[in-house]
Scaffold this motif. Sequence first.
Motif, short mmCIF file in Angstrom:
data_model
loop_
_atom_site.label_atom_id
_atom_site.label_comp_id
_atom_site.label_asym_id
_atom_site.label_seq_id
_atom_site.Cartn_x
_atom_site.Cartn_y
_atom_site.Cartn_z
N LEU A 169 29.84 -108.20 -2.82
CA LEU A 169 30.89 -108.56 -3.76
C LEU A 169 31.27 -110.03 -3.70
O LEU A 169 31.62 -110.63 -4.70
N HIS A 170 31.24 -110.61 -2.52
CA HIS A 170 31.65 -112.00 -2.33
C HIS A 170 30.51 -112.83 -1.75
O HIS A 170 30.72 -113.64 -0.85
N LYS A 171 29.30 -112.64 -2.27
CA LYS A 171 28.14 -113.27 -1.66
C LYS A 171 28.18 -114.80 -1.70
O LYS A 171 27.54 -115.45 -0.91
N ASP A 172 28.97 -115.38 -2.62
CA ASP A 172 29.06 -116.84 -2.64
C ASP A 172 29.92 -117.39 -1.51
O ASP A 172 29.87 -118.58 -1.21
N LEU A 173 30.69 -116.52 -0.83
CA LEU A 173 31.56 -116.96 0.26
C LEU A 173 31.12 -116.42 1.62
O LEU A 173 31.75 -116.71 2.63
N VAL A 174 30.03 -115.65 1.65
CA VAL A 174 29.53 -115.08 2.90
C VAL A 174 28.60 -116.10 3.56
O VAL A 174 27.74 -116.69 2.89
N PRO A 175 28.77 -116.34 4.86
CA PRO A 175 27.87 -117.29 5.54
C PRO A 175 26.41 -116.86 5.44
O PRO A 175 26.08 -115.69 5.58
N LEU A 176 25.56 -117.82 5.17
CA LEU A 176 24.12 -117.59 5.09
C LEU A 176 23.47 -118.09 6.36
O LEU A 176 24.01 -118.97 7.04
N LYS A 177 22.31 -117.55 6.66
CA LYS A 177 21.55 -118.07 7.81
C LYS A 177 20.07 -117.85 7.57
O LYS A 177 19.67 -117.00 6.77
N LEU A 178 19.30 -118.65 8.25
CA LEU A 178 17.84 -118.51 8.19
C LEU A 178 17.43 -117.25 8.93
O LEU A 178 18.05 -116.87 9.93
N THR A 179 16.37 -116.61 8.46
CA THR A 179 15.76 -115.54 9.23
C THR A 179 14.98 -116.18 10.37
O THR A 179 14.81 -117.42 10.40
N ALA A 180 14.48 -115.38 11.28
CA ALA A 180 13.65 -115.92 12.37
C ALA A 180 12.43 -116.64 11.79
O ALA A 180 12.08 -117.74 12.26
N SER A 181 11.82 -116.07 10.76
CA SER A 181 10.64 -116.73 10.17
C SER A 181 11.04 -117.99 9.41
O SER A 181 10.31 -118.98 9.41
N GLY A 182 12.21 -117.99 8.75
CA GLY A 182 12.69 -119.19 8.07
C GLY A 182 13.00 -120.31 9.05
O GLY A 182 12.68 -121.47 8.80
N ASP A 183 13.60 -119.94 10.17
CA ASP A 183 13.92 -120.91 11.21
C ASP A 183 12.64 -121.49 11.81
O ASP A 183 12.52 -122.70 12.00
N ALA A 184 11.66 -120.61 12.06
CA ALA A 184 10.38 -121.06 12.65
C ALA A 184 9.63 -121.97 11.67
O ALA A 184 9.12 -123.03 12.07
N LEU A 185 9.56 -121.57 10.41
CA LEU A 185 8.86 -122.38 9.41
C LEU A 185 9.50 -123.75 9.28
O LEU A 185 8.81 -124.78 9.32
N THR A 186 10.82 -123.78 9.14
CA THR A 186 11.54 -125.04 9.00
C THR A 186 11.34 -125.90 10.23
O THR A 186 11.06 -127.10 10.13
N LEU A 199 3.76 -126.68 3.49
CA LEU A 199 4.20 -125.54 2.69
C LEU A 199 3.09 -125.00 1.80
O LEU A 199 3.09 -123.83 1.45
N ARG A 200 2.14 -125.85 1.45
CA ARG A 200 1.02 -125.39 0.62
C ARG A 200 0.30 -124.23 1.31
O ARG A 200 -0.14 -123.30 0.66
N ASN A 201 0.24 -124.28 2.63
CA ASN A 201 -0.45 -123.24 3.40
C ASN A 201 0.43 -122.01 3.62
O ASN A 201 -0.06 -120.89 3.62
N ASP A 202 1.73 -122.21 3.82
CA ASP A 202 2.62 -121.11 4.21
C ASP A 202 3.45 -120.55 3.06
O ASP A 202 3.55 -119.35 2.90
N GLN A 203 4.10 -121.40 2.32
CA GLN A 203 5.03 -121.00 1.26
C GLN A 203 4.84 -121.93 0.07
O GLN A 203 5.56 -122.91 -0.07
N PRO A 204 3.90 -121.65 -0.81
CA PRO A 204 3.60 -122.61 -1.88
C PRO A 204 4.71 -122.84 -2.89
O PRO A 204 4.70 -123.84 -3.59
N ASP A 205 5.69 -121.96 -3.00
CA ASP A 205 6.72 -122.10 -4.03
C ASP A 205 8.06 -122.58 -3.50
O ASP A 205 9.10 -122.22 -4.02
N ILE A 206 8.05 -123.41 -2.47
CA ILE A 206 9.28 -124.00 -1.94
C ILE A 206 9.39 -125.41 -2.51
O ILE A 206 8.69 -126.32 -2.08
N ASP A 207 10.27 -125.58 -3.49
CA ASP A 207 10.45 -126.89 -4.11
C ASP A 207 11.47 -127.72 -3.32
O ASP A 207 11.94 -127.31 -2.26
N ASP A 208 11.82 -128.88 -3.85
CA ASP A 208 12.73 -129.79 -3.13
C ASP A 208 14.11 -129.17 -2.88
O ASP A 208 14.65 -129.30 -1.78
N ILE A 209 14.68 -128.50 -3.87
CA ILE A 209 16.00 -127.91 -3.67
C ILE A 209 15.93 -126.79 -2.64
O ILE A 209 16.77 -126.70 -1.74
#
Length: 144
Positions: A113-130, A49-59
């Motif tokens: 309006l109901h963003k806490d109840l809407v399903p979330l998903k990774l973007t293509a780049s989030g999925d690839a990075l993970t 992550l230091r190379n790609d996304q330096p501000d991704i902490d444990d949570i």
Amino acid sequence: MKSENPSIARSKKTRMTTSNSQIDEDRSIDPAKTAALLLKSRAVRIEQLRNDQPDIDDISWHILLDLKVSMNADQPVTMLDLAIRLNVAKNIMVRYVEYLIGTELIDKPADALHKDLVPLKLTASGDALTGDILQKISQELVNG
């Protein structure tokens, strides 16, 4: 009779599935070795992550992991689910999710309006990075 919130029911089901999984009783699990593997995994993740996304902490990383697992199992996960599963206050989870949306690792929920109840998903780049980081962690753990 009061019905249970679907997000809480899903969270309980996930915890029950995890806690009910059986461990091969013929194999001894060395806690020190487990700790070493977890620390090695974290070190590999931080280095990547230091190379790609330096501000991704444990949570943030655990949010990405949860979304990766949920998407793979085709089970939707909401911000409320994440807050419950990761034991993070809802208002704090909102900030984490908004940050990850800003980094384009998570898709923005359609229903504002109901963003806490809407399903979330990774973007293509989030999925690839993970996926890339998990692959590197796997290689290190197998080879190391």
